[in-house]
Design a protein around this motif. Structure first.
Motif, PDB file in Angstrom:
ATOM      1  N   ILE B 189       0.854  -1.198   0.000  1.00 43.76           N
ATOM      2  CA  ILE B 189       0.000   0.000   0.000  1.00 43.76           C
ATOM      3  C   ILE B 189       0.890   1.249   0.000  1.00 43.76           C
ATOM      4  O   ILE B 189       1.775   1.370   0.856  1.00 43.76           O
ATOM      5  N   GLU B 252      -7.242   7.918   4.798  1.00 43.72           N
ATOM      6  CA  GLU B 252      -7.677   6.891   3.847  1.00 43.72           C
ATOM      7  C   GLU B 252      -6.564   5.881   3.577  1.00 43.72           C
ATOM      8  O   GLU B 252      -6.831   4.692   3.383  1.00 43.72           O
ATOM      9  N   GLU B 256      -6.874   1.835   4.322  1.00 48.35           N
ATOM     10  CA  GLU B 256      -6.589   0.792   3.334  1.00 48.35           C
ATOM     11  C   GLU B 256      -5.544  -0.194   3.861  1.00 48.35           C
ATOM     12  O   GLU B 256      -5.689  -1.407   3.710  1.00 48.35           O
TER      13      GLU B 256
END
Lengths: 271, 298
Positions: B189, B252, B256
């Motif tokens: 990520i 955000e 995630e």
């Protein structure tokens, strides 16, 4: 919308100060008002429409057609917009320029890009003496922006230059980089005599050893791989210039000088 | 909520606003870029004592770096801009400038700038050279292996630090395996780091201590050896708890990362000894960012 066009009616007998005719100055002005602007010609003033045929258009892009080497100060103080010159121009092209783009299809007179601060000048011909230089008695030449000359430049290119870059696709004349304070001059062709004369700091980047060699005022610092060169060549890629096509290199012979002064300048020659 | 036999607690992680920047460290090859990045991000697990939290975001190949060499993107977080600038300067000077063949660039255009090589240049003792390229200033600092190239400034952005979740397992080995699986997925990520060793922390803390000098102390409610001595949060069969802490450029990004991490842990499931997923918070009164586990996994 077409461009605002000034077509020179006849070869001028006196030099004409075209400095007022920039996108900044002409924005939102009606054609009649532009036609009535008084330009300094020799020791008198003359209306624009007495010198040029005017064609109405977008003043953000100004065209000088049928231009002549007596048209001085084109693009003076411009901060944005475009000026396209069809033909030769006189002295002080783009003096004090801060932004925008200026392109000339012919040759320029002395002091092209004199004390410019930003923007881009492209000369699709030869540049005169003192490209990017400082006015006599002034201590700083260009302090930002880019000058591209597809032909060759005259003497004292980058005289007193402080920042910015001058890219010469042809040859540079004598005293290239003289009294240079900082910035970058790159030359794809040959250089004249006294390269980097009284240079304080800054970089002169050459793709070949000058035919006259490097002066004794510069000491050989050896061959090196310099990491900043790939970044610089990457920045050239977006230019409409032969410099965009130069194969990136980082191996150079480094010469430091002018050792008659502080000696912090450098001439880098591709190896 | 139960996923593959793993209970997701109805609780939340509590996180705090931080300042962050991304730096790109390049070198002659990927090995030396990584060595430099590891040095830069060393001793940067927690702002409690390290002054910052830093980690390796990902490796970069030559076409992703400014100078076309292999590189590593690192993220560094601190509680304020001044503290961040100090950490960036000292770490750059001692860990990147010193690292053979390295170069250092900004990897983030933030709302504000802060010095990167602006002060490191003085190491050049007057021989340093400035170069403006594409509107950005770089410094060429002569060093014994050639030149150290660094960008003058890097961007600073508002960020979030302290996202977390706890893995409650039947054994230490099973907790570790689950966390390793989570970290492997979370490292994919962008914009996040897990700053603790290997991404995992085994000594989660609570606010305060019986000792006045300490601001934080062991999270006794999740210490398995104290199940009979304190108000424990652990079921009898739970023998080990490990925590993953996440810092991210935005809420955000942390959402995630937590989601893929918890998914990886739950993928092992109860069959592999994973009993519960929980999170650390301070009652919701200290940090403005709340990461509700069940909402993230919904």
């Amino acid at each position: 919308m077409s461009n605002l066009t000034f077509t020179l009616k006849a070869t001028p007998k006196q030099r004409i100060d075209c400095g007022p005719l920039t996108p900044d100055n002409l924005a939102d002005k009606p054609l009649a008002e532009i036609a009535a602007i008084e330009l300094v010609v020799g020791k008198s003033t003359v209306r624009v429409d007495a010198l040029f045929e005017l064609a109405e258009g977008d003043s953000n892009t100004i065209v000088f057609a049928n231009s002549d080497s007596k048209l001085d100060f084109i693009g003076r103080n411009m901060t944005q917009g475009n000026i396209l010159v069809e033909g030769d121009v006189g002295a002080y092209l783009g003096i004090f320029m801060e932004g925008g783009e200026l392109a000339v299809s012919g040759n320029t007179g002395i002091y092209t890009g004199c004390e410019m601060k930003g923007g881009q000048i492209k000369v699709n011909g030869n540049g005169g003496d003192f490209v990017g230089g400082a006015r006599p008695g002034r201590r700083n030449g260009m302090t930002g922006g880019t000058v591209i000359v597809t032909g060759s430049t005259g003497a004292r290119t980058g005289d007193h230059m402080r920042r910015g870059q001058i890219l010469i696709e042809g040859n540079a004349g004598d005293y290239c980089g003289s009294r240079m304070i900082s910035g970058t001059i790159a030359v794809l062709g040959d250089c004249g005599a006294h390269l980097g004369y009284a240079m304080k700091r800054g970089t002169i980047l050459l793709t070949q050893m000058p035919s006259r060699g490097i002066t004794a005022n510069f000491n050989n610092c050896g061959s090196h791989t310099l990491a900043f060169l790939p970044l610089m060549f990457a920045s050239f890629k977006k230019l409409e210039s032969e410099f965009a096509k130069v194969e990136t290199f980082s191996r150079v012979q480094r010469y430091a000088g002018d050792l008659a002064g502080i000696g912090m300048g450098e001439i880098l020659v591709k190896i | 909520m139960i996923i593959n036999g793993v209970t997701i607690d109805e609780t939340f992680a509590e996180a705090f606003p931080m300042k962050a920047t991304r730096l790109i460290i390049t070198a002659h090859n990927a090995k030396w870029a990584m060595i430099s990045a590891q040095a830069f991000t060393g001793f940067a697990t927690s702002v409690i004592a390290c002054g910052c939290e830093a980690g390796i975001e990902r490796e970069l190949d030559g076409n992703e770096t400014p100078d076309g060499r292999p590189g590593v993107a690192v993220l560094i977080f601190a509680m304020g801009g001044k503290g961040l600038a100090k950490q960036v300067e000292t770490r750059s000077g001692q860990c990147v400038l010193t690292s053979p063949t390295s170069a250092l660039f900004s990897g983030l255009d933030g709302e504000k700038d802060m010095p990167l090589g602006q002060n490191l240049r003085y190491f050049g003792d007057g021989f340093q050279i400035s170069k403006m390229i594409d509107g950005k200033r770089y410094w060429r600092i002569p060093v014994m292996d050639g030149e150290f190239l660094t960008q003058e400034k890097t961007g600073v952005t508002a960020a979030v630090g302290g996202g977390n979740f706890l893995v409650l397992a039947e054994s230490q080995g099973q907790a570790l395996a689950a966390c390793e699986a989570a970290i492997e997925e979370m490292r994919k990520i962008p914009n996040v780091i897990m700053p603790f060793p290997g991404g995992v922390v085994r000594s989660g803390s609570k606010v305060g201590s019986k000792y006045k000098a300490l601001n934080a102390s062991t999270n006794d409610a999740f210490c398995p050896t104290l199940k009979g001595q304190t108000k424990s949060e652990l079921p009898p069969e739970c023998e080990s708890v490990m925590e993953i802490v996440i810092d991210g450029l935005t809420k955000e990004d942390i959402d995630e990362a937590m989601k893929v991490g918890i998914q990886a842990v739950c993928g092992l499931g109860a069959a592999q000894g994973i009993r519960r997923i929980s999170a650390g918070n301070y009652g919701g009164k200290l940090g403005p960012f709340h990461f509700h586990l069940q909402e993230i996994m919904a």
